[in-house]
Design an enzyme around this catalytic site. Structure first.
Site, PDB file in Angstrom:
ATOM      1  N   LYS A 118       0.839  -1.264  -0.006  1.00 35.12           N
ATOM      2  CA  LYS A 118      -0.249  -0.020   0.022  1.00 35.12           C
ATOM      3  C   LYS A 118       0.803   1.212  -0.137  1.00 35.12           C
ATOM      4  O   LYS A 118       0.442   2.280  -0.611  1.00 35.12           O
ATOM      5  CB  LYS A 118      -0.909  -0.001   1.382  1.00 35.12           C
ATOM      6  CG  LYS A 118      -2.185  -0.984   0.921  1.00 35.12           C
ATOM      7  CD  LYS A 118      -3.402  -0.807   1.806  1.00 35.12           C
ATOM      8  CE  LYS A 118      -4.278  -1.605   1.627  1.00 35.12           C
ATOM      9  NZ  LYS A 118      -5.727  -1.483   2.264  1.00 35.12           N
TER      10      LYS A 118
ATOM     11  N   LYS B 152     -10.595  -4.203  -3.151  1.00 34.67           N
ATOM     12  CA  LYS B 152     -11.588  -3.033  -3.292  1.00 34.67           C
ATOM     13  C   LYS B 152     -10.794  -1.802  -3.781  1.00 34.67           C
ATOM     14  O   LYS B 152     -11.649  -0.985  -4.339  1.00 34.67           O
ATOM     15  CB  LYS B 152     -12.295  -2.546  -1.761  1.00 34.67           C
ATOM     16  CG  LYS B 152     -12.971  -3.610  -1.034  1.00 34.67           C
ATOM     17  CD  LYS B 152     -13.492  -2.815   0.134  1.00 34.67           C
ATOM     18  CE  LYS B 152     -13.584  -3.715   1.358  1.00 34.67           C
ATOM     19  NZ  LYS B 152     -12.351  -3.121   2.338  1.00 34.67           N
TER      20      LYS B 152
ATOM     21  N   LYS C 161      -4.628 -10.482  -5.620  1.00 38.85           N
ATOM     22  CA  LYS C 161      -5.890 -10.656  -5.036  1.00 38.85           C
ATOM     23  C   LYS C 161      -6.690  -9.596  -5.331  1.00 38.85           C
ATOM     24  O   LYS C 161      -6.682  -8.393  -5.757  1.00 38.85           O
ATOM     25  CB  LYS C 161      -5.617 -10.727  -3.286  1.00 38.85           C
ATOM     26  CG  LYS C 161      -5.632  -9.431  -2.749  1.00 38.85           C
ATOM     27  CD  LYS C 161      -6.045  -9.397  -1.389  1.00 38.85           C
ATOM     28  CE  LYS C 161      -6.129  -8.019  -0.896  1.00 38.85           C
ATOM     29  NZ  LYS C 161      -7.087  -7.643   0.184  1.00 38.85           N
TER      30      LYS C 161
HETATM   31  N1  AQP Z   1      -9.318 -11.178  -2.427  1.00 42.70           N
HETATM   32  C1  AQP Z   1      -9.955 -11.676  -1.305  1.00 42.70           C
HETATM   33  N2  AQP Z   1     -10.151 -13.061  -0.903  1.00 42.70           N
HETATM   34  C2  AQP Z   1     -10.691 -13.426   0.206  1.00 42.70           C
HETATM   35  N3  AQP Z   1     -10.663 -12.690   1.291  1.00 42.70           N
HETATM   36  C3  AQP Z   1     -10.408 -11.420   1.013  1.00 42.70           C
HETATM   37  N4  AQP Z   1     -10.584 -10.204   2.154  1.00 42.70           N
HETATM   38  C4  AQP Z   1     -10.261  -9.119   1.314  1.00 42.70           C
HETATM   39  N5  AQP Z   1      -9.973  -9.554   0.045  1.00 42.70           N
HETATM   40  C5  AQP Z   1      -9.983 -10.675   0.014  1.00 42.70           C
HETATM   41  C6  AQP Z   1     -10.959 -10.385   3.529  1.00 42.70           C
HETATM   42  O1  AQP Z   1     -11.940  -9.546   3.513  1.00 42.70           O
HETATM   43  C7  AQP Z   1     -12.027  -9.006   4.945  1.00 42.70           C
HETATM   44  C8  AQP Z   1     -12.413  -7.526   4.772  1.00 42.70           C
HETATM   45  O2  AQP Z   1     -11.136  -6.855   4.338  1.00 42.70           O
HETATM   46  P1  AQP Z   1     -10.878  -5.270   4.595  1.00 42.70           P
HETATM   47  O3  AQP Z   1     -12.153  -4.535   4.472  1.00 42.70           O
HETATM   48  O4  AQP Z   1     -10.029  -5.086   6.039  1.00 42.70           O
HETATM   49  O5  AQP Z   1      -9.662  -4.983   3.790  1.00 42.70           O
HETATM   50  P2  AQP Z   1      -8.870  -5.736   2.705  1.00 42.70           P
HETATM   51  O6  AQP Z   1      -8.163  -7.033   3.432  1.00 42.70           O
HETATM   52  O7  AQP Z   1      -7.459  -4.602   2.675  1.00 42.70           O
HETATM   53  O8  AQP Z   1      -9.460  -6.078   1.623  1.00 42.70           O
HETATM   54  P3  AQP Z   1      -9.455  -5.263   0.176  1.00 42.70           P
HETATM   55  O9  AQP Z   1     -10.766  -5.746  -0.313  1.00 42.70           O
HETATM   56  O10 AQP Z   1      -8.323  -5.517  -0.547  1.00 42.70           O
HETATM   57  O11 AQP Z   1      -9.510  -3.811   0.470  1.00 42.70           O
HETATM   58  P4  AQP Z   1      -8.448  -2.778   0.197  1.00 42.70           P
HETATM   59  O12 AQP Z   1      -8.184  -2.579  -1.381  1.00 42.70           O
HETATM   60  O13 AQP Z   1      -9.418  -1.315   0.685  1.00 42.70           O
HETATM   61  O14 AQP Z   1      -7.366  -2.810   1.025  1.00 42.70           O
HETATM   62  C9  AQP Z   1     -10.776  -9.523   5.563  1.00 42.70           C
HETATM   63  O15 AQP Z   1     -11.139 -10.694   6.334  1.00 42.70           O
HETATM   64  C10 AQP Z   1      -9.987  -9.907   4.302  1.00 42.70           C
HETATM   65  O16 AQP Z   1      -9.241 -11.065   4.538  1.00 42.70           O
END
Ligand code: AQP
Length: 327
Positions: free
Chosen positions: A112, A196, A193
């Protein structure tokens, strides 16, 4: 007493099927077996700039998505992180026992921070706040997707370090990962992966995407140069589509092999798209019903915070005593 479970999501971007299969679906599955706290981690969201009005709206959207997925607010607490000040208080105390090197090693921080022109120190501190979220409630189990496994390891390290410095204080939590689709990959690039914050048009299927958009995104998913499904030799794009189908359908490995071996990719994608749409349609209907009643949503969040605050305050009180702070 039931073991306590804690997990959360950031109110940023659009929740996608990775968030659902990696975390939310498991929360629903285990919610009546444990004492569950499901949090909307807004303090984590502001580690990168958020438009304030959009953030406020997103917090309510995520709460409604938890409910639409089937989280039962009578049995579980749904709450917003910033509504319970103990999260930030404990976070500072844990910061003071966390070596800088532990934080600099985190792969999510590295990824990030590489995308930002100027890196806020909150981004580095993010995993300590996450540790505070979990340790505050003495959670024994934390159900997350695989991308969060490293942060959970750090939480365990911080808990153990605190316990060895100041005496047994925190439950050292266990990570619970899904058996299928623990890491859903981007549909446009199956080496990354699903995320969002990714900007690619065909990267993710959002939980609130209409059927046409879901079909388009999945039909354009990257596969490989084989003509048809051949599981032992399949590339990451095909494996990703198969695990999405498997996670939504609940099929076994054998059933997946029997159903898909030899199928052309166009037909595979059609089946995956219809499976996802079939699951998301009732979910989206519930979401529309829930958001039609903002007072109901506000009451759930208020009750959630009121229910968990005494647990959090108790932990902070104990931690202060252990550290010799003024209580
Ligand atoms: N690609 C993924 N596959 C499985 N699990 C996932 N999680 C996120 N992406 C995947 C799980 O979703 C939960 C919430 O995630 P978060 O909102 O804390 O943020 P994150 O893990 O950083 O998810 P994102 O979607 O990738 O968001 P951004 O882009 O904002 O960083 C967690 O339990 C995570 O493991």
């Amino acid at each position: 007493m039931r073991t306590r479970v804690f997990s959360g999501m950031q109110p940023t971007g659009n929740l996608h099927i990775g968030n659902y299969l990696g975390a939310l679906k498991n929360w629903v599955r285990i919610q009546h077996d444990y004492e569950c706290i499901f949090c909307i981690v807004d303090l984590h969201a502001v580690t990168v700039y958020q438009d304030p009005a959009a953030l406020r709206a997103k917090i309510l959207e995520i709460a409604a998505l938890y409910l639409a997925a089937g989280i039962d607010p009578k049995d579980c607490s749904i709450m917003v992180q910033s509504a319970v000040p103990a999260h930030t208080e404990l976070s500072w105390m844990l910061t003071c026992v966390t070596p800088l090197g532990w934080l600099e090693r985190m792969t999510q921080f590295k990824a990030k921070s590489a995308k930002q022109e100027s890196i806020g120190s909150g981004l580095l501190q993010y995993p300590v706040l996450m540790a505070a979220d979990i340790l505050l409630y003495q959670a024994g189990i934390v159900p997350v997707g695989e991308d969060q496994a490293q942060h959970l390891e750090l939480t365990r390290d911080i808990a153990q370090r605190f316990n060895s410095l100041y005496g047994d204080t925190f439950v050292v939590p266990n990570t619970s990962l899904p058996t299928v689709a623990a890491r859903v990959m981007g549909l446009d690039d199956p080496t990354q992966k699903m995320s969002k914050s990714a900007t690619g048009l065909n990267h993710a299927v959002g939980l609130l995407d209409p059927p046409d958009k879901i079909r388009k995104t999945i039909m354009r998913a990257t596969t490989d140069s084989n003509p048809a499904v051949d599981i032992p030799n399949a590339g990451p794009g095909v494996i990703n589509l198969l695990s999405i189908y498997q996670a939504f359908s609940g099929a076994t490995d054998e059933e997946i092999k029997a159903q898909f071996t030899g199928l052309r990719y166009g037909d595979l994608k059609k089946l995956v798209a219809e499976m996802v749409i079939t699951h998301l349609e009732p979910f989206q209907q519930r979401y529309r019903e829930i958001t039609a009643d903002p007072a109901y949503l506000a009451a759930i969040l208020r009750e959630g915070a009121e229910r968990v605050a005494p647990i959090a305050n108790d932990t902070v009180h104990t931690v202060k005593q252990r550290m010799g702070l003024y209580t």
